[in-house]
Design a protein around this motif. Structure first.
Motif, mmCIF file in Angstrom:
data_model
loop_
_atom_site.group_PDB
_atom_site.id
_atom_site.type_symbol
_atom_site.label_atom_id
_atom_site.label_comp_id
_atom_site.label_asym_id
_atom_site.label_seq_id
_atom_site.Cartn_x
_atom_site.Cartn_y
_atom_site.Cartn_z
ATOM 1 N N ARG A 130 0.828 -1.213 0.000
ATOM 2 C CA ARG A 130 0.000 0.000 0.000
ATOM 3 C C ARG A 130 0.859 1.259 0.000
ATOM 4 N NH1 ARG A 130 -1.933 -2.494 4.263
ATOM 5 N NH2 ARG A 130 -3.627 -3.959 4.017
ATOM 6 N N SER A 131 2.016 1.195 0.641
ATOM 7 C CA SER A 131 2.848 2.395 0.780
ATOM 8 C C SER A 131 3.908 2.529 -0.319
ATOM 9 C CB SER A 131 3.532 2.390 2.152
ATOM 10 O OG SER A 131 4.364 1.252 2.277
ATOM 11 N N LYS A 132 4.268 1.417 -0.954
ATOM 12 C CA LYS A 132 5.288 1.444 -2.009
ATOM 13 C C LYS A 132 4.749 0.660 -3.202
ATOM 14 C CE LYS A 132 9.059 1.921 1.210
ATOM 15 N NZ LYS A 132 10.308 1.394 1.728
ATOM 16 N N PRO A 133 4.093 1.339 -4.142
ATOM 17 C CA PRO A 133 3.415 0.650 -5.237
ATOM 18 C C PRO A 133 4.327 -0.075 -6.221
ATOM 19 C CG PRO A 133 3.288 3.026 -5.525
ATOM 20 C CD PRO A 133 3.907 2.787 -4.181
ATOM 21 N N ASP A 134 5.649 0.103 -6.103
ATOM 22 C CA ASP A 134 6.569 -0.576 -7.017
ATOM 23 C C ASP A 134 6.939 -1.983 -6.550
ATOM 24 O OD1 ASP A 134 8.077 0.320 -4.804
ATOM 25 O OD2 ASP A 134 9.895 0.529 -6.024
ATOM 26 N N ARG A 135 6.328 -2.433 -5.441
ATOM 27 C CA ARG A 135 6.690 -3.741 -4.875
ATOM 28 C C ARG A 135 5.530 -4.356 -4.106
ATOM 29 N NH1 ARG A 135 11.319 -1.359 -1.297
ATOM 30 N NH2 ARG A 135 11.428 -0.193 -3.235
ATOM 31 N N GLY A 136 5.747 -5.559 -3.624
ATOM 32 C CA GLY A 136 4.743 -6.224 -2.818
ATOM 33 C C GLY A 136 5.342 -7.418 -2.103
ATOM 34 N N VAL A 137 4.489 -8.170 -1.410
ATOM 35 C CA VAL A 137 4.931 -9.335 -0.651
ATOM 36 C C VAL A 137 4.367 -10.603 -1.282
ATOM 37 C CG1 VAL A 137 4.885 -10.502 1.589
ATOM 38 C CG2 VAL A 137 5.121 -8.011 1.486
ATOM 39 N N LEU A 138 5.259 -11.542 -1.530
ATOM 40 C CA LEU A 138 4.918 -12.855 -2.058
ATOM 41 C C LEU A 138 5.001 -13.845 -0.896
ATOM 42 C CD1 LEU A 138 4.516 -14.835 -4.476
ATOM 43 C CD2 LEU A 138 7.031 -14.898 -4.643
ATOM 44 N N THR A 139 3.922 -14.581 -0.652
ATOM 45 C CA THR A 139 3.895 -15.587 0.404
ATOM 46 C C THR A 139 3.773 -16.958 -0.248
ATOM 47 O OG1 THR A 139 2.793 -14.014 1.878
ATOM 48 C CG2 THR A 139 2.743 -16.333 2.523
ATOM 49 N N THR A 140 4.644 -17.868 0.165
ATOM 50 C CA THR A 140 4.714 -19.183 -0.466
ATOM 51 C C THR A 140 4.836 -20.268 0.599
ATOM 52 O OG1 THR A 140 5.956 -18.140 -2.266
ATOM 53 C CG2 THR A 140 5.936 -20.551 -2.190
#
Length: 173
Positions: free
Chosen positions: A139-149
């Motif tokens: 939400r705060s850094k639109p150039d990235r995200g979290v991948l959960t595996t």
């Protein structure tokens, strides 16, 4: 957590479904947007022999169940077994070489629920199963995200030797 029906995991169970999803993009062009929640992938194989087990353990986990085949034969596992940390390193090798993007991986805040379900023994052949359980843009850094595996490392009999939940920060396209 993956449940052990079909291609999913169940602590202490086996995993006999060999179906696997495939990525539409190669590892060197893979971003967060290329991971699909619910997809399951299989990668392998890695193996370890007694000499590698002893060498690793002498350096990093000097317990007799890992360093001394004769003492290990009399121990609780009835023979030499790999250190859990060596098992985790083998999992990470398969994870990094096959699943995790080589161009957009930014960092990892950690591994959750790491379990060594069964001992890794000399000669075991390992396959990694990855289920993408979360793809969440930041939400705060639109150039990235979290991948959960959810990851499961299987031996040649389809028995899990390691399970964990991996969290990775991955760049977006």
């Amino acid at each position: 957590m993956i449940n052990w029906e079909g291609t999913h995991r169940h602590p202490g169970g086996t995993m006999d479904d060999t179906t696997s999803d495939e990525f539409a993009t190669p590892i060197d062009d893979r971003y967060l947007d290329d991971y699909t929640e619910g997809a399951t992938y299989r990668f392998g194989e890695e193996s370890v022999d007694a000499e590698e087990i002893v060498e690793f353990a002498r350096r990093y986990d000097p317990q007799s169940i890992h360093t001394d085949p004769e003492a290990a034969a009399e121990g609780p596992f009835g023979g030499l077994i790999a250190s859990g940390w060596q098992t985790a390193a083998l999992m990470m090798r398969l994870f990094a070489d096959n699943y995790l993007t080589s161009v957009a991986s930014l960092a990892s805040p950690g591994i959750d629920e790491l379990r060594w379900v069964r001992p890794l023994r000399p000669g075991d052949r390992l396959t990694l199963v990855c289920e993408t359980t979360g793809v969440r843009p930041s939400r705060s850094k639109p150039d990235r995200g979290v991948l959960t595996t959810d990851v499961t490392l299987l031996n040649q009999d389809g028995d899990p030797v390691l399970t964990a939940t991996a969290l990775n920060m991955v760049a977006r396209r």
